[in-house]
Design a protein around this motif. Structure first.
Motif, mmCIF file in Angstrom:
data_model
loop_
_atom_site.group_PDB
_atom_site.id
_atom_site.type_symbol
_atom_site.label_atom_id
_atom_site.label_comp_id
_atom_site.label_asym_id
_atom_site.label_seq_id
_atom_site.Cartn_x
_atom_site.Cartn_y
_atom_site.Cartn_z
ATOM 1 N N GLU A 1 93.501 1.923 -18.207
ATOM 2 C CA GLU A 1 93.695 2.174 -19.635
ATOM 3 C C GLU A 1 93.267 3.592 -20.005
ATOM 4 O OE1 GLU A 1 94.842 0.271 -22.585
ATOM 5 O OE2 GLU A 1 95.966 -0.143 -20.742
ATOM 6 N N ILE A 2 92.134 4.009 -19.479
ATOM 7 C CA ILE A 2 91.622 5.349 -19.808
ATOM 8 C C ILE A 2 92.613 6.413 -19.324
ATOM 9 C CG2 ILE A 2 89.776 7.024 -19.312
ATOM 10 C CD1 ILE A 2 87.864 4.530 -19.140
ATOM 11 N N MET A 3 93.126 6.249 -18.110
ATOM 12 C CA MET A 3 94.095 7.225 -17.565
ATOM 13 C C MET A 3 95.361 7.250 -18.419
ATOM 14 S SD MET A 3 92.504 8.566 -15.020
ATOM 15 C CE MET A 3 93.819 9.626 -14.458
ATOM 16 N N ARG A 4 95.810 6.077 -18.825
ATOM 17 C CA ARG A 4 97.052 6.002 -19.626
ATOM 18 C C ARG A 4 96.883 6.748 -20.956
ATOM 19 N NH1 ARG A 4 98.727 3.492 -23.669
ATOM 20 N NH2 ARG A 4 96.941 2.089 -23.926
ATOM 21 N N ILE A 5 95.753 6.526 -21.609
ATOM 22 C CA ILE A 5 95.506 7.174 -22.904
ATOM 23 C C ILE A 5 95.383 8.693 -22.729
ATOM 24 C CG2 ILE A 5 93.857 7.358 -24.825
ATOM 25 C CD1 ILE A 5 93.119 4.335 -24.082
ATOM 26 N N CYS A 6 94.741 9.103 -21.654
ATOM 27 C CA CYS A 6 94.543 10.543 -21.433
ATOM 28 C C CYS A 6 95.866 11.249 -21.146
ATOM 29 C CB CYS A 6 93.519 10.786 -20.337
ATOM 30 S SG CYS A 6 91.857 10.373 -20.896
ATOM 31 N N VAL A 7 96.786 10.566 -20.479
ATOM 32 C CA VAL A 7 98.116 11.151 -20.262
ATOM 33 C C VAL A 7 98.800 11.308 -21.620
ATOM 34 C CG1 VAL A 7 100.437 10.703 -19.329
ATOM 35 C CG2 VAL A 7 98.404 10.312 -17.898
ATOM 36 N N GLU A 8 98.724 10.269 -22.428
ATOM 37 C CA GLU A 8 99.368 10.285 -23.741
ATOM 38 C C GLU A 8 98.873 11.455 -24.605
ATOM 39 O OE1 GLU A 8 99.415 7.305 -27.566
ATOM 40 O OE2 GLU A 8 99.080 6.409 -25.594
ATOM 41 N N TYR A 9 97.594 11.751 -24.531
ATOM 42 C CA TYR A 9 97.009 12.811 -25.377
ATOM 43 C C TYR A 9 96.801 14.128 -24.624
ATOM 44 C CZ TYR A 9 96.249 9.660 -29.301
ATOM 45 O OH TYR A 9 96.436 8.808 -30.364
ATOM 46 N N SER A 10 97.372 14.274 -23.457
ATOM 47 C CA SER A 10 97.231 15.500 -22.645
ATOM 48 C C SER A 10 95.774 15.890 -22.420
ATOM 49 C CB SER A 10 97.923 16.703 -23.291
ATOM 50 O OG SER A 10 99.210 16.412 -23.630
ATOM 51 N N LEU A 11 94.973 14.927 -22.026
ATOM 52 C CA LEU A 11 93.562 15.210 -21.753
ATOM 53 C C LEU A 11 93.295 15.136 -20.252
ATOM 54 C CD1 LEU A 11 91.935 13.004 -24.545
ATOM 55 C CD2 LEU A 11 92.471 15.449 -24.631
ATOM 56 N N GLU A 12 92.474 16.041 -19.776
ATOM 57 C CA GLU A 12 92.051 15.994 -18.379
ATOM 58 C C GLU A 12 91.016 14.877 -18.216
ATOM 59 O OE1 GLU A 12 93.074 17.720 -15.878
ATOM 60 O OE2 GLU A 12 94.202 19.341 -16.828
ATOM 61 N N VAL A 13 90.974 14.287 -17.031
ATOM 62 C CA VAL A 13 89.945 13.284 -16.742
ATOM 63 C C VAL A 13 89.071 13.802 -15.607
ATOM 64 C CG1 VAL A 13 89.498 10.936 -15.914
ATOM 65 C CG2 VAL A 13 91.366 11.362 -17.525
ATOM 66 N N ILE A 14 87.771 13.871 -15.866
ATOM 67 C CA ILE A 14 86.804 14.231 -14.823
ATOM 68 C C ILE A 14 85.851 13.050 -14.743
ATOM 69 C CG2 ILE A 14 84.977 15.828 -14.104
ATOM 70 C CD1 ILE A 14 87.176 17.136 -16.695
ATOM 71 N N GLU A 15 85.893 12.339 -13.620
ATOM 72 C CA GLU A 15 85.042 11.142 -13.524
ATOM 73 C C GLU A 15 83.633 11.511 -13.065
ATOM 74 O OE1 GLU A 15 88.342 9.303 -11.048
ATOM 75 O OE2 GLU A 15 86.946 7.645 -11.398
ATOM 76 N N ASP A 16 82.667 11.029 -13.810
ATOM 77 C CA ASP A 16 81.277 11.135 -13.371
ATOM 78 C C ASP A 16 80.998 9.879 -12.537
ATOM 79 O OD1 ASP A 16 78.559 11.087 -12.998
ATOM 80 O OD2 ASP A 16 78.086 11.923 -14.970
ATOM 81 N N ALA A 17 81.258 10.020 -11.234
ATOM 82 C CA ALA A 17 81.040 8.910 -10.302
ATOM 83 C C ALA A 17 79.710 9.121 -9.575
ATOM 84 C CB ALA A 17 82.213 8.815 -9.325
ATOM 85 N N ALA A 18 78.777 9.816 -10.251
ATOM 86 C CA ALA A 18 77.466 10.130 -9.659
ATOM 87 C C ALA A 18 76.816 8.891 -9.056
ATOM 88 C CB ALA A 18 76.548 10.748 -10.710
ATOM 89 N N GLU A 19 76.997 7.743 -9.757
ATOM 90 C CA GLU A 19 76.288 6.517 -9.379
ATOM 91 C C GLU A 19 77.169 5.556 -8.593
ATOM 92 O OE1 GLU A 19 75.052 5.123 -13.230
ATOM 93 O OE2 GLU A 19 73.927 6.963 -13.637
ATOM 94 N N SER A 20 78.443 5.916 -8.383
ATOM 95 C CA SER A 20 79.377 4.880 -7.924
ATOM 96 C C SER A 20 79.995 5.150 -6.553
ATOM 97 C CB SER A 20 80.464 4.648 -8.982
ATOM 98 O OG SER A 20 81.260 5.788 -9.146
ATOM 99 N N LEU A 21 79.271 5.833 -5.672
ATOM 100 C CA LEU A 21 79.764 5.962 -4.290
ATOM 101 C C LEU A 21 79.905 4.561 -3.695
ATOM 102 C CD1 LEU A 21 80.445 7.736 -1.792
ATOM 103 C CD2 LEU A 21 78.020 7.547 -1.178
ATOM 104 N N GLY A 22 81.106 4.263 -3.197
ATOM 105 C CA GLY A 22 81.346 2.931 -2.620
ATOM 106 C C GLY A 22 81.854 1.916 -3.640
ATOM 107 N N SER A 23 82.088 2.342 -4.892
ATOM 108 C CA SER A 23 82.661 1.445 -5.913
ATOM 109 C C SER A 23 84.153 1.738 -6.059
ATOM 110 C CB SER A 23 82.002 1.668 -7.276
ATOM 111 O OG SER A 23 80.640 1.360 -7.250
#
Ligand SMILES: *Cc1c(COP(=O)(O)O)cnc(C)c1O
Length: 390
Positions: free
Chosen positions: A172-194
């Motif tokens: 959902e987040i990716m879909r909305i960001c495409v719609e509004y021409s927004l870049e997505v930078i994921e803070d996966a600091a805590e999610s190695l292996g998720s």
């Protein structure tokens, strides 16, 4: 009738094997000592050396990212990732205020402005509905990108944080960001292996970052990494991370203002040994999650945070969320457990409550304001031991 804090303490004490239990501590029972010694023996302890590229290659294997740049910290990785995605002075970057302060600080290092929106109570990450509502309300799509009608500034990007290792609703987040021409930078600091739908977190947006600080699921002492599939961004950020020095056998020539953000060979040696144990660590942490779910299954006034159907969490930090009417007893739970040798912690103070971000633009933060008073992180380390009951 016992109070909720006492019932929580009793439940934990009766299941932990040890009387003193830490929140999260690293363990070094694999190849760490051998590889770190090999690094010392080689004399290459700084940013040049073979362990750095070996660590990057191993990370590519684990995450599926095309390019990985190892950095001196997760914060440094995030700063560079934002620069790589074109976050510039005077632009706004949307995020939730329920995160470690580094998420907003990295935006500030770019002279950009964090813009806070609400979280989903299911994932504790950015709520796609809140994102959509906020952008409908203030976003104006123009040929220059998405402009915040109320401030006149461009909204450049969104940083979804996979809080405590639990993936956000990335589809959902990716879909909305495409719609509004927004870049997505994921803070996966805590999610190695998720993972989210079988894809590693941190590989959905333009760039993602991971942290290897001492309290994360694996550690390099201090360290981080940028993940990206974009070769041009990868080479630009690798260059920026090494003081923008043009590669040459003996000349010192720097073609722009760069940063001293590269991971050291010594850290990478530690990282190589730690990364080999990641799947074992995750298995143990997933068992901790099952155990906590079982222990608290009969409590009506709280929930244990669980991964969504679409995701597979590394369960970095186990999380208890008290019921809406129980916020007044959170500090008592924290006080009682810590006084009895069980290290628990509340969530980070919400970022818009901190002095430097109190005037930042924000949407309606009703859910996070309530959640921010009810979260308790429970002991989650790999070395945590349970009593074998019956
Ligand atoms: C740990 C963390 C960081 C920063 O990583 P460091 O390696 O400590 O600089 C950034 N964001 C989140 C959500 C974190 O938990």
């Amino acid at each position: 009738m016992k109070t909720l804090p006492v019932r929580i303490l009793d439940a934990l004490q009766s299941h932990y094997l040890d009387s003193e239990v830490r929140l999260h501590e690293p363990i070094f029972e694999g190849d760490e000592k051998r590889l770190v010694t090999a690094c010392l023996d080689s004399s290459f302890v700084s940013t040049v050396g073979p362990f750095v590229s070996e660590f990057e290659n191993k990370l590519k294997g684990v995450t599926g990212a095309q390019h990985v740049i190892a950095t001196s910290s997760g914060t440094a990785a995030l700063h560079l990732a934002l620069l790589g995605a074109g976050v510039k002075k005077g632009t706004e970057v949307i995020m939730s205020p329920l995160t470690f302060v580094a998420t907003a600080n990295a935006v500030s290092y770019c002279d950009a402005i964090p813009h806070f929106i609400d979280v989903s109570p299911k994932t504790l990450g950015v709520d796609p509905e809140a994102l959509c509502r906020r952008l409908d309300e203030i976003g104006n799509i123009t040929s220059l990108g998405c402009i915040n009608k109320t401030t006149g500034r461009q909204i450049k990007a969104v940083i979804p944080v996979h809080t405590y290792g639990n993936p956000c609703d990335l589809d959902e987040i990716m879909r909305i960001c495409v719609e509004y021409s927004l870049e997505v930078i994921e803070d996966a600091a805590e999610s190695l292996g998720s993972y989210y739908v079988n894809r590693h977190t941190g590989t959905f947006g333009r760039c993602g970052i991971i942290s290897f600080n001492g309290n994360k699921i694996i550690t390099t002492g201090s360290g981080g990494a940028i993940l990206t599939d974009d070769p041009a961004i990868a080479s630009k950020l690798r260059h920026l991370s090494t003081t923008a020095k043009v590669v040459h056998p003996w000349k010192y020539y720097h073609d722009e203002i760069g940063y001293n953000y590269r991971m050291s060979n010594l850290s990478a040696a530690l990282g190589c040994a730690q990364l080999d144990q990641l799947s074992t660590f995750i298995e143990i942490k997933r068992r901790h999650a099952e155990k906590y779910l079982e222990i608290f299954s009969e409590f009506e006034d709280l929930t244990v945070l669980e991964e969504s159907k679409k995701s597979r969490s590394n369960y970095w930090l186990q999380t208890l969320v008290l019921g809406v009417d129980q916020d007044s007893c959170r500090d008592e739970v924290l006080g009682l457990t810590n006084a009895n040798g069980i290290m628990t912690r509340p969530n980070w103070e919400l970022l818009h409550h901190l002095p430097m971000y109190k005037d930042a633009p924000c949407g309606n933060l009703k859910v996070v304001e309530s959640l921010g008073k009810r979260i308790i992180n429970l002991p989650s380390g790999v070395s945590l031991k349970w009593k074998q009951l019956h």
